[in-house]
Design a protein around this motif. Sequence first.
Motif, PDB file in Angstrom:
ATOM      1  N   LYS A 121      31.290  40.151  36.411  1.00  0.00           N
ATOM      2  CA  LYS A 121      31.582  39.046  35.469  1.00  0.00           C
ATOM      3  C   LYS A 121      32.925  38.413  35.831  1.00  0.00           C
ATOM      4  O   LYS A 121      33.053  37.196  35.919  1.00  0.00           O
ATOM      5  N   LYS A 122      33.894  39.269  36.068  1.00  0.00           N
ATOM      6  CA  LYS A 122      35.230  38.762  36.423  1.00  0.00           C
ATOM      7  C   LYS A 122      35.174  37.999  37.759  1.00  0.00           C
ATOM      8  O   LYS A 122      35.720  36.912  37.897  1.00  0.00           O
ATOM      9  N   GLU A 123      34.483  38.571  38.718  1.00  0.00           N
ATOM     10  CA  GLU A 123      34.385  37.911  40.027  1.00  0.00           C
ATOM     11  C   GLU A 123      33.698  36.558  39.901  1.00  0.00           C
ATOM     12  O   GLU A 123      34.123  35.568  40.493  1.00  0.00           O
ATOM     13  N   LEU A 124      32.605  36.514  39.137  1.00  0.00           N
ATOM     14  CA  LEU A 124      31.862  35.251  38.988  1.00  0.00           C
ATOM     15  C   LEU A 124      32.718  34.192  38.298  1.00  0.00           C
ATOM     16  O   LEU A 124      32.619  32.995  38.620  1.00  0.00           O
ATOM     17  N   SER A 125      33.565  34.642  37.377  1.00  0.00           N
ATOM     18  CA  SER A 125      34.348  33.656  36.609  1.00  0.00           C
ATOM     19  C   SER A 125      35.321  32.890  37.509  1.00  0.00           C
ATOM     20  O   SER A 125      35.856  31.863  37.120  1.00  0.00           O
ATOM     21  N   ASN A 126      35.539  33.374  38.721  1.00  0.00           N
ATOM     22  CA  ASN A 126      36.405  32.658  39.671  1.00  0.00           C
ATOM     23  C   ASN A 126      35.631  31.627  40.501  1.00  0.00           C
ATOM     24  O   ASN A 126      36.213  30.946  41.336  1.00  0.00           O
ATOM     25  N   ILE A 127      34.308  31.557  40.319  1.00  0.00           N
ATOM     26  CA  ILE A 127      33.497  30.646  41.142  1.00  0.00           C
ATOM     27  C   ILE A 127      33.148  29.406  40.309  1.00  0.00           C
ATOM     28  O   ILE A 127      32.646  29.537  39.185  1.00  0.00           O
ATOM     29  N   THR A 128      33.405  28.249  40.847  1.00  0.00           N
ATOM     30  CA  THR A 128      33.112  27.003  40.127  1.00  0.00           C
ATOM     31  C   THR A 128      31.635  26.968  39.743  1.00  0.00           C
ATOM     32  O   THR A 128      30.765  27.185  40.590  1.00  0.00           O
TER      33      THR A 128
END
Length: 522
Positions: free
Chosen positions: A397-404
Amino acid sequence: MHPIISRISTAGLRLGSNFSKRSISVKTRPKVDIKLGQPTFETRPHIIPQPGNLTPGISALEYFNRRLKLAAQLPDNSLAIIIGNSVQYSSGAVFYDFQQNNDFYYLTGWLEPDSVMVLEKKGTGSRDEDVALHMLVPPNDPQREQWEGAKSGLEGAYEFFNADYVEDISKAPVYIRKLLSSTSNVFYDNQSNGGHLTSKSSTFKLFFNLGGTDSKNQTLNDVIMNCGKPVNPLKKLVALQRSVKSPAEIEVMYAAGQISSRAINKAMGQVATTAPFRTEKTLAKYLEYQFVKGGCDRQAYIPVVASGSNALGIHYTRNDDILYEDETVFVDAGGKLGGYCADISRTWPNSSNGFSEPQKDIYSAVLNTNKACIDLCDESQNCSLHDIHEFSVSTLKKELSNITGFQHVTAADVRQLYPHYIGHHLGLDLHDVPSVSRFDKLKEGNVITIEPGLYIPETDAWPKLFRGIGVRVEDDIAIGKTAGETINLTSGCVKEIAGIESLVSKGITTPGIDDEVVVLDI
Ligand code: GLY
Ligand code: MN
Ligand code: MN
């Protein structure tokens, strides 16, 4: 933790070096009088190069100690009974590769069908001589062996597999009825289907159906279940034992993991050649061949080889599509050695130009999660498989939140994009010892997979450029007491973006990398 590991040094497993430290002459067949139904040091020294080993990397003494350890968990005056597997048929006379019951194999190393083992614990506790192994196996039969090749027979079970008592399998019901009559406790898992009803072997008919030899016409399963003594489950006891691997088991699994790693690296390297794979099918067969060429016995399971969005099917095993140049190649595959499985997933671009930006974003999110989860894999972290799973969800979730386009993903979204679990125990079975709880704290000797993934559906709900991307990064981890003692069994399989892009653009040129490994030094 595992001092024996140093015998196969990591350096010896890097790309280009050869596993094989022994050589065997292939000029003339040496004279050997012994005939047995499975590889042994005496009959196939290239497969079992160490005297004293019964199967690759595992000694007869270790098998003996496994039986003593199981017996130590049983009350005095007990029998533990395991009915081995029979050959299974796909259709008509066409049979599958034989797969032994893995609890039976774990306790004996025996690889022939239609056999029964009984571990007898006598009256007075844990003295070695109070524990006896009975093996009931198909007898030598020259006529049958003319068609099927050598079998080990009763003598082989006695001489090579260290059974204390041996008997012809056709006498199993009578023999076991007698043992049952003088025991107090039975440990056995009810086979309500009577065992293996599809088997067509002639032994099977004697094995499960008493026919004329028993007036009650009971199957062996009936004989045990109706013996009038308490029948306790056995599988869970063996599973707990199997879930903690010995140093020798970890060494075999390390070899399987590194051989499989190398095969997958070679597959990535083919992208850069003048003969890249054009279909999922040829790549799947290449991997199987490379597992065996590298020293494994066979592939561990039907692999997933998926171009692009085919990877969104978690168990896509059709492997019948084209490998498109602008898509990723997704592979979940592994070899099997001495019965022990490797289980690796990797994703790479099918183009020398490397990953596209969206592919790279998703890949990085999964890779970072894989690495963060592996960092939790030691006893001192006091984590269960389930704790690591929960951590993998929050990390993704944290990693995805960095992807536009993914900034606002919720935990529920992540469960949709990552619909499977973080991993499973690994060993003789691919999903090993499922009866061991996911909530148990991991301990030294457990071997688990760490396999986070993201699969972006091809629907309007997700950013267009990312739709159809499927990535999983799966490694096999032997848990140590501390981080320094944990071993990544698949550490040789390239997973950093720079490493993958180097392989797909430059290939592998290391001398000797493609040599056939005939004798594995385990
Ligand atoms: N290869 C199946 C799995 O990863 O569990
Ligand atoms: Mn897998
Ligand atoms: Mn797996």
